[in-house]
Design a protein around this motif. Structure first.
Motif, PDB file in Angstrom:
ATOM      1  N   SER A 250     -90.210 -52.351 -30.086  1.00 17.90           N
ATOM      2  CA  SER A 250     -90.254 -51.173 -29.938  1.00 17.90           C
ATOM      3  C   SER A 250     -89.471 -50.952 -29.027  1.00 17.90           C
ATOM      4  O   SER A 250     -88.589 -50.322 -28.779  1.00 17.90           O
ATOM      5  N   ALA A 251     -89.754 -51.431 -28.031  1.00 16.42           N
ATOM      6  CA  ALA A 251     -88.423 -51.435 -26.689  1.00 16.42           C
ATOM      7  C   ALA A 251     -87.206 -52.296 -27.244  1.00 16.42           C
ATOM      8  O   ALA A 251     -86.334 -52.036 -26.493  1.00 16.42           O
ATOM      9  N   LYS A 252     -86.938 -53.177 -27.717  1.00 14.86           N
ATOM     10  CA  LYS A 252     -86.078 -54.229 -28.090  1.00 14.86           C
ATOM     11  C   LYS A 252     -85.299 -53.441 -29.020  1.00 14.86           C
ATOM     12  O   LYS A 252     -83.994 -53.585 -28.993  1.00 14.86           O
ATOM     13  N   ASP A 321     -98.875 -54.081 -20.120  1.00 17.31           N
ATOM     14  CA  ASP A 321     -98.622 -53.139 -20.145  1.00 17.31           C
ATOM     15  C   ASP A 321     -97.005 -53.317 -19.020  1.00 17.31           C
ATOM     16  O   ASP A 321     -95.787 -52.360 -19.159  1.00 17.31           O
ATOM     17  N   PHE A 322     -97.247 -54.320 -18.209  1.00 17.41           N
ATOM     18  CA  PHE A 322     -95.930 -54.418 -17.625  1.00 17.41           C
ATOM     19  C   PHE A 322     -94.974 -54.503 -18.651  1.00 17.41           C
ATOM     20  O   PHE A 322     -93.722 -54.392 -17.888  1.00 17.41           O
ATOM     21  N   ARG A 323     -95.143 -55.891 -18.767  1.00 17.08           N
ATOM     22  CA  ARG A 323     -93.942 -56.568 -19.505  1.00 17.08           C
ATOM     23  C   ARG A 323     -93.277 -55.787 -20.490  1.00 17.08           C
ATOM     24  O   ARG A 323     -91.965 -55.132 -20.454  1.00 17.08           O
ATOM     25  N   GLU A 324     -93.740 -54.853 -21.246  1.00 18.23           N
ATOM     26  CA  GLU A 324     -93.790 -53.709 -22.177  1.00 18.23           C
ATOM     27  C   GLU A 324     -93.093 -52.395 -21.200  1.00 18.23           C
ATOM     28  O   GLU A 324     -91.853 -51.732 -21.692  1.00 18.23           O
ATOM     29  N   SER A 325     -93.673 -52.620 -20.437  1.00 15.66           N
ATOM     30  CA  SER A 325     -92.751 -51.111 -19.701  1.00 15.66           C
ATOM     31  C   SER A 325     -91.357 -51.485 -19.044  1.00 15.66           C
ATOM     32  O   SER A 325     -90.164 -51.102 -18.517  1.00 15.66           O
ATOM     33  N   PHE A 326     -91.712 -52.744 -18.282  1.00 16.34           N
ATOM     34  CA  PHE A 326     -90.016 -53.221 -17.858  1.00 16.34           C
ATOM     35  C   PHE A 326     -88.778 -53.419 -19.230  1.00 16.34           C
ATOM     36  O   PHE A 326     -87.740 -52.546 -18.425  1.00 16.34           O
ATOM     37  N   LEU A 327     -89.510 -53.390 -20.565  1.00 20.16           N
ATOM     38  CA  LEU A 327     -88.141 -53.542 -21.313  1.00 20.16           C
ATOM     39  C   LEU A 327     -88.166 -52.239 -21.484  1.00 20.16           C
ATOM     40  O   LEU A 327     -86.332 -51.956 -21.814  1.00 20.16           O
ATOM     41  N   GLY A 388     -94.014 -51.950 -13.473  1.00 18.41           N
ATOM     42  CA  GLY A 388     -92.839 -53.166 -14.753  1.00 18.41           C
ATOM     43  C   GLY A 388     -91.767 -51.947 -15.039  1.00 18.41           C
ATOM     44  O   GLY A 388     -90.790 -52.586 -14.888  1.00 18.41           O
ATOM     45  N   TRP A 389     -92.296 -50.749 -15.074  1.00 16.11           N
ATOM     46  CA  TRP A 389     -91.225 -49.278 -15.184  1.00 16.11           C
ATOM     47  C   TRP A 389     -90.221 -49.576 -13.980  1.00 16.11           C
ATOM     48  O   TRP A 389     -89.067 -50.081 -14.218  1.00 16.11           O
ATOM     49  N   ALA A 390     -90.656 -50.144 -13.053  1.00 16.67           N
ATOM     50  CA  ALA A 390     -89.280 -50.237 -11.842  1.00 16.67           C
ATOM     51  C   ALA A 390     -88.631 -50.913 -12.148  1.00 16.67           C
ATOM     52  O   ALA A 390     -86.830 -50.550 -11.231  1.00 16.67           O
ATOM     53  N   ARG A 391     -89.299 -52.148 -12.012  1.00 17.40           N
ATOM     54  CA  ARG A 391     -89.185 -53.333 -11.769  1.00 17.40           C
ATOM     55  C   ARG A 391     -87.698 -53.686 -13.294  1.00 17.40           C
ATOM     56  O   ARG A 391     -86.901 -54.230 -12.955  1.00 17.40           O
ATOM     57  N   GLY A 392     -87.995 -52.965 -14.254  1.00 18.77           N
ATOM     58  CA  GLY A 392     -87.038 -52.915 -15.735  1.00 18.77           C
ATOM     59  C   GLY A 392     -85.910 -52.704 -15.040  1.00 18.77           C
ATOM     60  O   GLY A 392     -84.693 -52.949 -15.391  1.00 18.77           O
ATOM     61  N   ARG A 393     -85.631 -51.990 -14.572  1.00 18.20           N
ATOM     62  CA  ARG A 393     -84.584 -50.297 -14.474  1.00 18.20           C
ATOM     63  C   ARG A 393     -83.978 -51.397 -13.190  1.00 18.20           C
ATOM     64  O   ARG A 393     -82.962 -51.352 -13.123  1.00 18.20           O
TER      65      ARG A 393
END
Length: 407
Positions: A250-252, A321-327, A388-393
């Motif tokens: 979904s993130a991809k 959860d971290f990885r999905e939030s990251f993407l 994860g969200w913060a690191r993704g941004r």
């Protein structure tokens, strides 16, 4: 089933019998049908030719229902064993023999090459024996493998047709598609992207990405103006499919949607089949594929590095959860950056006709997508892990954009 039944009917009847079998009884039903096929009185060589003949007909029906080689193999890898997937590839190769190379659309031919659909057997009557040897299977196991693969292909529903069917493409149309982005320019862009992804020096990567962005953006605008000024028949929007597979599909899909939107295209994700259909003009479609692939490589690498650090701090229970939030965050931020890059390119344009031409193209793409997908739903994705969200941004801010520089 009669002992004197022709092998073609034996194979066809076995598949018909599997169509209505529920999932919990399918394995036993396949084994029962395989026993009949493997012991057909006509002999193994006759069965071999019949299997390929029936398989070719099923493959052709898949194409007429909208499926393409990569779509079928992608689904087979998800639903079937490795041997059954390889059997499906061989069936596709057998069906592809019907067409002259010049009657295949460029993407279709590329898919056959990508999945490795090549005729390796010497004659259809020796195919099953050769396949059994390659896979180290008994005749019974080979028959079961064949029925498992053909059953999946036989059950595929109708979906929207994308591009010309094999054997129907005209030489001129195939060449026009192949030259939507001239080979020399495409080669330069690909080379720049490959270097930008592999270099260990940020300044070099930034320079390479900026150069790629300039080439891609300028070509897209010039191609649109050239088409608008042409007196001949104009080519409308087309479509292509791009695989979007798990994990974190979904993130991809969200990332692909961002890339498509920034490049005057629209993406519609079919989660159940593992792909998105991207609608747009041919040159833009090629650039979307290139940019999405590059950004996905960058996002995946950055996610893994960040997840390793996250895991090392003892938070392994929430790594997914971290990885999905990251993407998800990465895709959202990339969307902002790409939109800003597009606005910057447009602002630098001195030709007054650019914006109206691009706006007209956007309308055409929207109308085409609406006809292809009259019923779509929108979903808003939100990450479940704040870090994860913060690191993704952060990673998105540091990404080297092939289609635009940093915001």
């Amino acid at each position: 089933m009669q002992n004197n039944e022709p092998p073609l009917e034996t194979v066809s009847a076995a598949l018909r019998g599997l169509r209505a079998v529920p999932g919990d009884a399918l394995e036993d039903a396949v084994y029962a049908a395989a026993s009949v096929v493997a012991a057909a009185p006509a002999g193994w060589e006759a069965v071999s030719g019949a299997v390929l003949r029936v398989g070719s007909g099923i493959a052709r029906r898949c194409w007429e229902h909208g499926w393409q080689p990569a779509d079928v193999v992608r689904l087979a890898r998800r639903e079937l064993t490795a041997a059954e997937t390889r059997f499906a590839v061989d069936v596709i190769a057998a069906e592809a023999r019907r067409y002259a190379p010049e009657t295949l659309a460029t993407r279709w031919a590329a898919q056959l090459e990508e999945i490795g659909a090549r005729e390796w057997w010497q004659g259809d009557d020796t195919f099953l024996e050769g396949f059994a040897g390659r896979e180290r299977l008994s005749r019974f196991e080979t028959a079961a493998c064949a029925l498992g693969a053909l059953r999946l292909m036989d059950a595929l529903p109708r979906i929207g047709v994308v591009g010309p069917l094999p054997g129907t493409a005209h030489v001129q149309a195939v060449r026009a598609q192949a030259e939507a982005v001239p080979p020399r320019m495409l080669g330069r862009i690909r080379a720049l992207l490959a270097k930008a992804e592999s270099t260990q020096f940020p300044d070099e990567a930034e320079a390479l990405s900026a150069k790629a962005q300039q080439l891609m953006a300028r070509h897209s605008i010039d191609e649109a103006l050239l088409a608008a000024g042409s007196t001949g028949p104009s080519e409308g929007p087309g479509a292509c499919r791009i695989g979007v597979e798990g994990p974190y599909e979904s993130a991809k899909a969200l990332l692909l949607d961002a890339v498509a939107a920034a490049n005057h295209c629209q993406a519609v994700w079919s989660a159940e089949y593992g792909f998105s259909t991207v609608v747009g003009f041919e040159a833009d479609l090629e650039l979307v594929e290139l940019l999405y692939t590059s950004l996905l490589v960058q996002a995946t690498s950055a996610m893994r590095r960040a997840a390793d650090e996250h895991h090392a701090r003892g938070r392994s229970r929430r790594t997914r959860d971290f990885r999905e939030s990251f993407l998800i965050a990465y895709a959202g931020r990339i969307s902002d950056r790409l939109s800003a890059a597009v606005r910057d390119v447009a602002a630098e344009e001195s030709r007054p006709e650019v914006l109206p031409v691009l706006a007209a193209r956007d309308v055409e793409v929207g109308e085409t997508a609406g006809r292809m997908f009259p019923e779509t739903t929108s979903h808003r994705l939100k990450g479940r892990d704040a870090e994860g969200w913060a690191r993704g941004r952060e990673a998105a801010d540091a990404a080297r954009l092939a289609g635009g520089t940093g915001a």
